[in-house]
Structures are given as structure tokens and as C-alpha cells.
Scaffold this active site. Structure first.
Site, mmCIF file in Angstrom:
data_model
loop_
_atom_site.group_PDB
_atom_site.id
_atom_site.type_symbol
_atom_site.label_atom_id
_atom_site.label_comp_id
_atom_site.label_asym_id
_atom_site.label_seq_id
_atom_site.Cartn_x
_atom_site.Cartn_y
_atom_site.Cartn_z
ATOM 1 N N LEU A 1 -5.685 4.325 -13.655
ATOM 2 C CA LEU A 1 -5.385 5.814 -13.816
ATOM 3 C C LEU A 1 -5.547 6.578 -12.777
ATOM 4 C CD1 LEU A 1 -7.203 6.915 -17.362
ATOM 5 C CD2 LEU A 1 -4.912 5.654 -17.139
ATOM 6 N N ASP A 2 -4.310 6.787 -11.975
ATOM 7 C CA ASP A 2 -4.100 7.381 -10.750
ATOM 8 C C ASP A 2 -4.304 8.722 -10.767
ATOM 9 O OD1 ASP A 2 -3.238 7.418 -7.714
ATOM 10 O OD2 ASP A 2 -1.601 8.639 -8.710
ATOM 11 N N ALA A 3 -5.259 9.247 -9.733
ATOM 12 C CA ALA A 3 -5.502 10.577 -9.484
ATOM 13 C C ALA A 3 -5.817 11.232 -10.646
ATOM 14 C CB ALA A 3 -4.474 11.485 -8.855
#
Length: 565
Positions: free
Chosen positions: A232-234
Site C-alpha cells: 500500500l503506497d503512501a
């Protein structure tokens, strides 16, 4: 079990949305979940063990004439890396407009340059796959955003419009760029939209149930295409409430728990990994209660702490911090790394190292060619938040010879491979890459220094030239990984203890449930270290030497992994 998971999903939806998430929304979500679960064709490994080691790479890392980048990469991987790595983390391989893939134009397609979903599946025949779920924002060139600008029905609330007069001074800013960006709608009205990272990365409005449904559909698609690990990016920025920091908010955590429950329902064994480059306390909050949120978090303090220890020839801070990690928490572990497509984050050091020592490290690296990115603080000042450099060049000066450079590099990676958790190695690291100065000049951004791409022919030639830095890095680092993957003491959950012989000699003991014990000795200095060591472990797994003396001698930058002879 399935009923319990669905109850949890409904509970999270009620906590986040209340009555906004109505019965129609719920029926739509339920249909999506049941359909996706019925389309799953393969089971996933439950949990993790010592054999799990992840390769982080771009899909277009290598090129050859006349074929897709993924086809080239898969051939290279199968020849040089398949026996070394269990998992491949493919950085965003979707159509994109900026930020080397993290401005996603279409979540559901493979960039035609990289190939198609069949190419992804072929890679997945010989490695477990990890995908990026770029959930906080998407490209200003995307169809979703174009529909918003054209005021198409159903897209009115996909993005976050904000009155520019709103007091947003408390919002945590990861980059020294404007938080709001003006865009003109088809009607001529100007909207100021939330853009945490850049004006080409428009934050999604998760306060809208329609956005939530669209993004769950993306997650389900990735699971169907074989993603066993999902990054899960950023993720920390997903929920916005003006007047707050807009990072790590309660509803952000609830959304992560929702994604976890969705994955558990549709594809049990899927591992959710959160990427939050923040101080340790905030980072580990995404592990929830050990059972309900992410299974892994990126171990962000490790890269700069290992770097600091080798630079200062002093392992005390690294050792003290290591002993705060504690035992495994339920169904969770660490995602350990030293290098990635991003730089070496400095925020995780804050609260561990004095600011003066952080700045001293930054200055030393800048003097040797590293680039630095800065963030704006609420008080108007700015601080360094990221060093851009290959890990090979971060550890040594330009004046070092390759033997010293490699010794320091292997020491750092032996520490990585010894730590509790699942280790991940960046493609530039296994390739022995140096700073790509030409890439920075050509592309115009700092992170290009550690994102060099190659022809398959040139990199294959380098790896086959015995004695050069790339060949020796690939050969010797692969050797370390193979050892790690065959010993239960390196299981992510094995017992762990760290101590100092002296400030330069760092000791980690790993103890497996089957009784195997490995004692790792690290010399973080440029001088030979000799000392009495009373342990029964006398076989060095790395050199395959049996040690008969009570006294241990470690050469500069040397590691020993000792087991019973």
C-alpha cells in the site's frame, strides 16, 4: 470464518462511512467480493519462513530488441536470480505519466511497453509476486481525472476540492511542493484539488463510497492476477480532515483494516504491507493489534541506521534500537530492506539519533555525490527527509577501492539478512550498481541516481566478467542469501538478541524453534578485531571454516555466521 470476515468488513464500513455507505453500495461490494473469490485459481502460502527473500525491481529494468520488457526481465530473472529470490516485487508496471510509475493512468492495465497480464503470469510461474497498490493518488492524465474535469456523472466527488483559504498549516508535508493545485473544470470553474505529492498526482477522495468501491475493485483485480504480497503506497495520507495533520488518521487505519479483510475473504494468505516512511512508533501502528491490519510494515529505520553505524564505525545506536523491536506480534513481521527505488529516508531516524548526527551524515554523503530531498515544516523551516544514492556508494567514499567498497556492502547486507523479518533486496543492489550521475542530469530529478535501466546484453556481460564489481556483488550477495534461505534460525519469527562486544563489533543471535542457533558477528570497523568468544558455535557458514580457537578474529568489515560445527 467467512461470516466473521464479512461482519468485520461491514463494521469497518459503518465506522468509516456511517449511513453514506448504503444498502446498494453494500450489495455491489458483496457481489464483487464473491465473484472475485470464485475466480481465484491458486492458493497462497500461509505465513512466511526463512526461504522468503524479495527482489524489488522495475518491470522495465532490462530491454532487448523486439520484445516486451517483462519478457526480457523474466528471462534474465530465470537465468541469474530465480534460485536466489522467492518473491519479485514489481514496482508499478501500469500506464503512467510521471514519478517512474507512481502516477498511475490506468490501474487495470499493464503498460504496453512492459507487456500484458500474460507476461506477468509467466513471471509468476517461477516467483511469488508483489504488486504496488497506489491507493492515495492517481495521474492527472487518467480517465478518472479527465471524467472529473469534464464533469461526467459519477465522478463529481472522486477527488478532493478545497477552498484555498482553508487553514491547512497543520498538514504533514512530505515534499516541498504546494498542497493544493488549481484545475479548471469544463464549466470554467476553477477547483483547488488536494495534491500531496505533485500536481500530476491527484489525491483520491476516500470519503466517497464510489471511490472506495472503485479502489476495492482494483485490489481484487491485483489478487486475481496473482499478487500474493500487496504494497500500500503512501497509505498514511489516505484520509484528509482539515485542521489535523492528515496523516495516520483513524479512518486511514480503518481503510487498511478493510483492505486486509477484503484480501482475507477473497484470497487467504495474501500479505498486506504498508509503506509509511515515518518515525518508528507511527510506522508500527499499521500492524494494528497483530491480527487485523497490515501483516508487514517496511522497516524504515534499518537503512539509515545501518548506514550510520558503518559511517561512524559504531554499532551502539543500531544495537540499542534493534533490542527495542521485541518479539513477533501475532500474524505480523517486518519487511526489511536497505535500498529501494526511493532514497534512504531520514524521518525514521528522528527520535533515535540527535538532529546534529543526522545532518552530519547528510553532509558526509553530499560531499561524496549523494543528492538530498527536503521537506517543509509547519514552522516554515525545512529539513532533509531523503538521501538519493545507491547503497553501494552510500557506504563508501569515491576514493575507496572496489575490495573495500564490496566488503562494506556485503557487511550491510549480512546485517539485513540476519534481522528478524522478511528481507528485500533492490535490483540495483544485487547488480552492484554505482551512482547514475548521467541519469540525474538527463532526467532532471534526484531519485534517478538509483534507477538506472540496462540492455539485457550489457548487464549480462558485466555479470559474466569474473572479478569486476558487478560480478562479485551478484556472486557474493547471492551466496549470503542462499545460506540464509537454508537455515531455520533465520526464520522471520526466530528469537533475536543483539549485543556489543565493543563499539565496532556487533553480535546478533538467532534461535529457531527447532533448536538451531546462529550467532552473527559483524566488524563495523576498518581494523582487525580479536576477542574471546565462549559460544559453542564454531562453524562459519559464510566461509565454511571451522574455528578451533576460543579467540575470534574478524577482518575489517567482515561478517561471520557461526553455527555448531
Amino acid at each position: 470464518m467467512e461470516i466473521k470476515i464479512m461482519d468485520a468488513i461491514k463494521n469497518y464500513l459503518a465506522l468509516v462511512y456511517g449511513e453514506k455507505f448504503n444498502q446498494d453500495h453494500l450489495q455491489q461490494l458483496t457481489r464483487m467480493l464473491d465473484r472475485a473469490r470464485g475466480e481465484m485459481t491458486s492458493s497462497r502460502k500461509k505465513g512466511w519462513d526463512e526461504s522468503d527473500v524479495v527482489l524489488i525491481t522495475y518491470a522495465d529494468q532490462f530491454r532487448a530488441q523486439g520484445e516486451s520488457r517483462l519478457a526480457t526481465f523474466t528471462r534474465f530473472f530465470n537465468h541469474y536470480l530465480r534460485s536466489t529470490f522467492s518473491h519479485v516485487h514489481l514496482l508499478p508496471f501500469y500506464p503512467w505519466s510521471s514519478d517512474d510509475g507512481f502516477s498511475v493512468i490506468d490501474y487495470h492495465r499493464v503498460d504496453p511497453l512492459n507487456g500484458d497480464w500474460d507476461d506477468v503470469a509467466r513471471l509468476g510461474q517461477n516467483a511469488r509476486l508483489m504488486f504496488d497498490f497506489v491507493c492515495n493518488h492517481m495521474s492527472a492524465k487518467s480517465e478518472w481525472f479527465k471524467n472529473y474535469l469534464h464533469q461526467q456523472p459519477g465522478f463529481e466527488d472522486f477527488f478532493i476540492a478545497m477552498d484555498p483559504a482553508t487553514d491547512l498549516h497543520a498538514v504533514t508535508r512530505p515534499r516541498a511542493l504546494p498542497l493544493l493545485t488549481p484545475f479548471t473544470l469544463a464549466s470554467g470553474e476553477v477547483k483547488h484539488l488536494w495534491t500531496t505529492f505533485s500536481d500530476d498526482q491527484i489525491d483520491l477522495n476516500f470519503a466517497s463510497p464510489r471511490v472506495l468501491l472503485a479502489m476495492v475493485e482494483v485490489l481484487l483485480h491485483y489478487l486475481k492476477e496473482g499478487a500474493q504480497y500487496v504494497r500500500l503506497d503512501a497509505v498514511g495520507f489516505m484520509w484528509k480532515t482539515p485542521g489535523t495533520s492528515c496523516i495516520h488518521l483513524e479512518k486511514t487505519h480503518l481503510l487498511v483494516k478493510l483492505f486486509r479483510a477484503v484480501a482475507d475473504y477473497v484470497a487467504p494468505g495474501t500479505v498486506i504491507i504498508t509503506e509509511t516512511n515515518v518515525p518508528h512508533k507511527d510506522n508500527i501502528s499499521y500492524l494494528g493489534n497483530g491480527h487485523d491490519e497490515a501483516q508487514m510494515v517496511y522497516q524504515f529505520p534499518l537503512p539509515p541506521l545501518v548506514l550510520h553505524a558503518i559511517h561512524t564505525r559504531n554499532a551502539r545506536t543500531l544495537c540499542d534500537w534493534a533490542n527495542t523491536l521485541g518479539a513477533s506480534r501475532g500474524e505480523t513481521t517486518w519487511f526489511n530492506f536497505l535500498a529501494s527505488h526511493d532514497g534512504i529516508g531520514l524521518n525514521p531516524l528522528r527520535g533515535i539519533l540527535p538532529e546534529a548526527e543526522i545532518l552530519s551524515l547528510v553532509e558526509a554523503l553530499q560531499a561524496e555525490g549523494a543528492r538530498v530531498n527536503w521537506k517543509n515544516n509547519p514552522d516554515g523551516s525545512r529539513s532533509p527527509y531523503e538521501i538519493n544514492v545507491t547503497y553501494m556508494d552510500a557506504l563508501s567514499t569515491r576514493a575507496c577501492d572496489d575490495a573495500t567498497r564490496l566488503a562494506r556492502f556485503l557487511l550491510a547486507h549480512a546485517i539485513l539478512l540476519t534481522f528478524p523479518g522478511v528481507p528485500a533486496v533492490y535490483i540495483q543492489s544485487i547488480l552492484g550498481s554505482r551512482n547514475d550521475e548521467e541519469g540525474v542530469e538527463r532526467l532532471g530529478y534526484n531519485r534517478a541516481i538509483n534507477r538506472q535501466k540496462y540492455t539485457e546484453a550489457e548487464i549480462s556481460q558485466a555479470l559474466n566478467e569474473t572479478g569486476n564489481l558487478r560480478h562479485e556483488t551478484w556472486r557474493q550477495l547471492s551466496h549470503l542469501i542462499h545460506i540464509r534461505r537454508s537455515h531455520a534460525a533465520f526464520h522471520p519469527d526466530s528469537l533475536f538478541n543483539a549485543e556489543l562486544i565493543n563499539e565496532r563489533v556487533f553480535v546478533i543471535t538467532r534461535r529457531a524453534s527447532n533448536g538451531e542457533v546462529i550467532t552473527a558477528l559483524f566488524n563495523l570497523g576498518e581494523t582487525t578485531q580479536s576477542f574471546s568468544f565462549a559460544g559453542a558455535e564454531r562453524h562459519d557458514l559464510i566461509s565454511d571454516a571451522v574455528i578451533n580457537d576460543v579467540e575470534i578474529t574478524l577482518a575489517p568489515w567482515q561478517t561471520m555466521w557461526l553455527s555448531k560445527a
